[in-house]
Design a protein around this motif. Structure first.
Motif, mmCIF file in Angstrom:
data_model
loop_
_atom_site.group_PDB
_atom_site.id
_atom_site.type_symbol
_atom_site.label_atom_id
_atom_site.label_comp_id
_atom_site.label_asym_id
_atom_site.label_seq_id
_atom_site.Cartn_x
_atom_site.Cartn_y
_atom_site.Cartn_z
ATOM 1 N N CYS A 107 -16.424 -15.085 0.545
ATOM 2 C CA CYS A 107 -15.021 -14.545 -0.009
ATOM 3 C C CYS A 107 -15.172 -13.731 -1.211
ATOM 4 O O CYS A 107 -15.877 -14.337 -2.115
ATOM 5 N N PRO A 108 -14.878 -12.503 -1.463
ATOM 6 C CA PRO A 108 -15.008 -11.933 -2.950
ATOM 7 C C PRO A 108 -14.067 -12.493 -3.777
ATOM 8 O O PRO A 108 -12.895 -12.988 -3.641
ATOM 9 N N ASP A 109 -14.690 -12.364 -5.087
ATOM 10 C CA ASP A 109 -13.798 -12.942 -6.395
ATOM 11 C C ASP A 109 -12.753 -11.744 -6.637
ATOM 12 O O ASP A 109 -11.721 -12.129 -7.178
ATOM 13 N N ILE A 110 -13.018 -10.550 -6.466
ATOM 14 C CA ILE A 110 -12.433 -9.407 -6.882
ATOM 15 C C ILE A 110 -12.203 -8.416 -6.035
ATOM 16 O O ILE A 110 -13.437 -8.180 -5.295
ATOM 17 N N ILE A 111 -11.169 -7.666 -5.447
ATOM 18 C CA ILE A 111 -11.250 -6.587 -4.727
ATOM 19 C C ILE A 111 -10.556 -5.339 -5.324
ATOM 20 O O ILE A 111 -9.443 -5.531 -6.085
ATOM 21 N N ALA A 112 -11.187 -4.419 -5.384
ATOM 22 C CA ALA A 112 -10.575 -3.153 -5.803
ATOM 23 C C ALA A 112 -10.126 -2.071 -4.722
ATOM 24 O O ALA A 112 -10.723 -2.188 -3.614
ATOM 25 N N ALA A 113 -8.867 -1.639 -4.969
ATOM 26 C CA ALA A 113 -8.224 -1.177 -3.719
ATOM 27 C C ALA A 113 -7.660 0.293 -4.177
ATOM 28 O O ALA A 113 -7.254 0.371 -5.393
ATOM 29 N N ALA A 114 -7.459 0.935 -3.262
ATOM 30 C CA ALA A 114 -6.691 2.206 -3.514
ATOM 31 C C ALA A 114 -6.581 3.154 -2.319
ATOM 32 O O ALA A 114 -6.576 2.646 -1.180
ATOM 33 N N LYS A 115 -6.288 4.569 -2.497
ATOM 34 C CA LYS A 115 -6.027 5.441 -1.340
ATOM 35 C C LYS A 115 -4.901 4.992 -0.510
ATOM 36 O O LYS A 115 -3.915 5.274 -0.701
ATOM 37 N N SER A 116 -5.407 4.392 0.630
ATOM 38 C CA SER A 116 -4.171 4.035 1.651
ATOM 39 C C SER A 116 -3.246 2.851 1.170
ATOM 40 O O SER A 116 -2.201 2.742 1.970
ATOM 41 N N ILE A 117 -3.442 2.355 -0.002
ATOM 42 C CA ILE A 117 -2.225 1.393 -0.407
ATOM 43 C C ILE A 117 -0.938 2.139 -0.434
ATOM 44 O O ILE A 117 -0.141 1.108 -0.199
ATOM 45 N N ALA A 118 -0.860 3.224 -0.797
ATOM 46 C CA ALA A 118 0.627 3.594 -1.002
ATOM 47 C C ALA A 118 0.854 5.090 -0.147
ATOM 48 O O ALA A 118 1.606 5.717 -0.575
ATOM 49 N N ALA A 119 0.296 5.086 0.921
ATOM 50 C CA ALA A 119 0.607 6.260 1.772
ATOM 51 C C ALA A 119 0.486 7.674 1.229
ATOM 52 O O ALA A 119 1.216 8.432 1.361
ATOM 53 N N GLY A 120 -0.503 7.956 0.355
ATOM 54 C CA GLY A 120 -0.656 9.220 -0.355
ATOM 55 C C GLY A 120 -0.172 9.209 -1.805
ATOM 56 O O GLY A 120 -0.571 10.268 -2.422
ATOM 57 N N ILE A 121 0.764 8.175 -2.031
ATOM 58 C CA ILE A 121 1.060 8.374 -3.395
ATOM 59 C C ILE A 121 -0.034 7.753 -4.125
ATOM 60 O O ILE A 121 -0.552 6.937 -3.911
ATOM 61 N N PRO A 122 -0.411 8.135 -5.449
ATOM 62 C CA PRO A 122 -1.714 7.625 -6.083
ATOM 63 C C PRO A 122 -1.254 6.314 -6.845
ATOM 64 O O PRO A 122 -0.297 6.269 -7.620
ATOM 65 N N LEU A 123 -2.192 5.543 -6.484
ATOM 66 C CA LEU A 123 -2.160 3.947 -6.847
ATOM 67 C C LEU A 123 -3.406 3.272 -6.558
ATOM 68 O O LEU A 123 -4.078 3.606 -5.604
ATOM 69 N N ALA A 134 4.943 4.579 -7.164
ATOM 70 C CA ALA A 134 4.155 4.252 -6.351
ATOM 71 C C ALA A 134 3.841 2.695 -5.728
ATOM 72 O O ALA A 134 3.423 2.393 -4.599
ATOM 73 N N CYS A 135 4.488 1.857 -6.826
ATOM 74 C CA CYS A 135 4.307 0.413 -6.320
ATOM 75 C C CYS A 135 5.316 0.333 -5.374
ATOM 76 O O CYS A 135 5.180 -0.454 -4.282
ATOM 77 N N ALA A 136 6.522 0.833 -5.241
ATOM 78 C CA ALA A 136 7.476 0.802 -4.072
ATOM 79 C C ALA A 136 6.923 1.386 -2.855
ATOM 80 O O ALA A 136 7.094 0.926 -1.908
ATOM 81 N N ALA A 137 6.288 2.601 -3.002
ATOM 82 C CA ALA A 137 5.732 2.989 -1.685
ATOM 83 C C ALA A 137 4.572 2.274 -1.423
ATOM 84 O O ALA A 137 4.566 1.950 -0.062
#
Length: 192
Positions: A27-43, A71-74
């Protein structure tokens, strides 16, 4: 640490590709995420266990796309829809159809060296010779250009620029998927 910028949010048949790691006991200790997280809104996001996040001084973790309220709401709505519509399961359905089609194509076209992936994140490799696996970047480029001329956008990948990535949306219809695969096969057959 898992880089889930491209693999996260249902693309591979799980919410995160690192869930496959967890099943294997890593199991990873840290995950970095982006792109699909907010359906096109930069986050972007950093996800970690409490003890990892608590060890960092407040204000240390940040970035250009962190904390924007819109972006958080998206992102919250996007994740709700992904779960509600079972998009991880849909990624597996799409991936199976793509891999089945790629296997059929591999039987017809000796320039296909391999097809691999997880869920709806698949790559198909083009080679000059299946025995030696010598990469065929020129052929790959021609296929990409022919696809574009027929209305299908595909992307090159791989160390030798001889892999075409399949990264289509999980909300596509089966008809759209088949139409794209038909165009793709026409482009391959025209260049073999």
């Amino acid at each position: 640490m898992a880089d889930e910028v491209q693999t996260g949010f249902c693309r591979t048949g799980r919410m995160f590709a690192s869930e496959y790691w967890k099943e294997a006991g890593a199991c990873p200790d840290i995950i970095a995420a982006a792109k699909s997280i907010a359906a096109g809104i930069p986050l972007s996001a950093i996800i970690a266990r409490d003890e990892v996040m608590d060890a960092v001084a407040p204000g240390t973790i940040g970035g250009t796309f962190c904390g924007n309220p819109l972006a958080c709401a998206a992102a919250l709505k996007t994740i709700e829809i992904m779960e509600r519509d079972h998009l991880a399961d849909r990624a597996c359905e799409i991936g199976k159809k793509v891999m089945d089609r790629y296997k059929e194509m591999a039987e017809k076209y000796p320039v296909i060296g391999d097809a691999r992936g997880m869920g709806a994140m698949v790559g198909i490799e083009f080679v000059k010779n299946r025995e030696t696996k010598e990469p065929a970047p020129e052929l790959t480029s021609k296929i990409i250009n022919d696809c574009a001329s027929m209305g299908l956008i595909v992307e090159v990948a791989g160390t030798y620029h001889n892999v075409i990535r399949f990264l289509a949306s999980q909300v596509m219809t089966d008809e759209q998927l088949e139409a794209g695969l038909d165009i793709f096969e026409r482009a391959v057959s025209a260049n073999v």
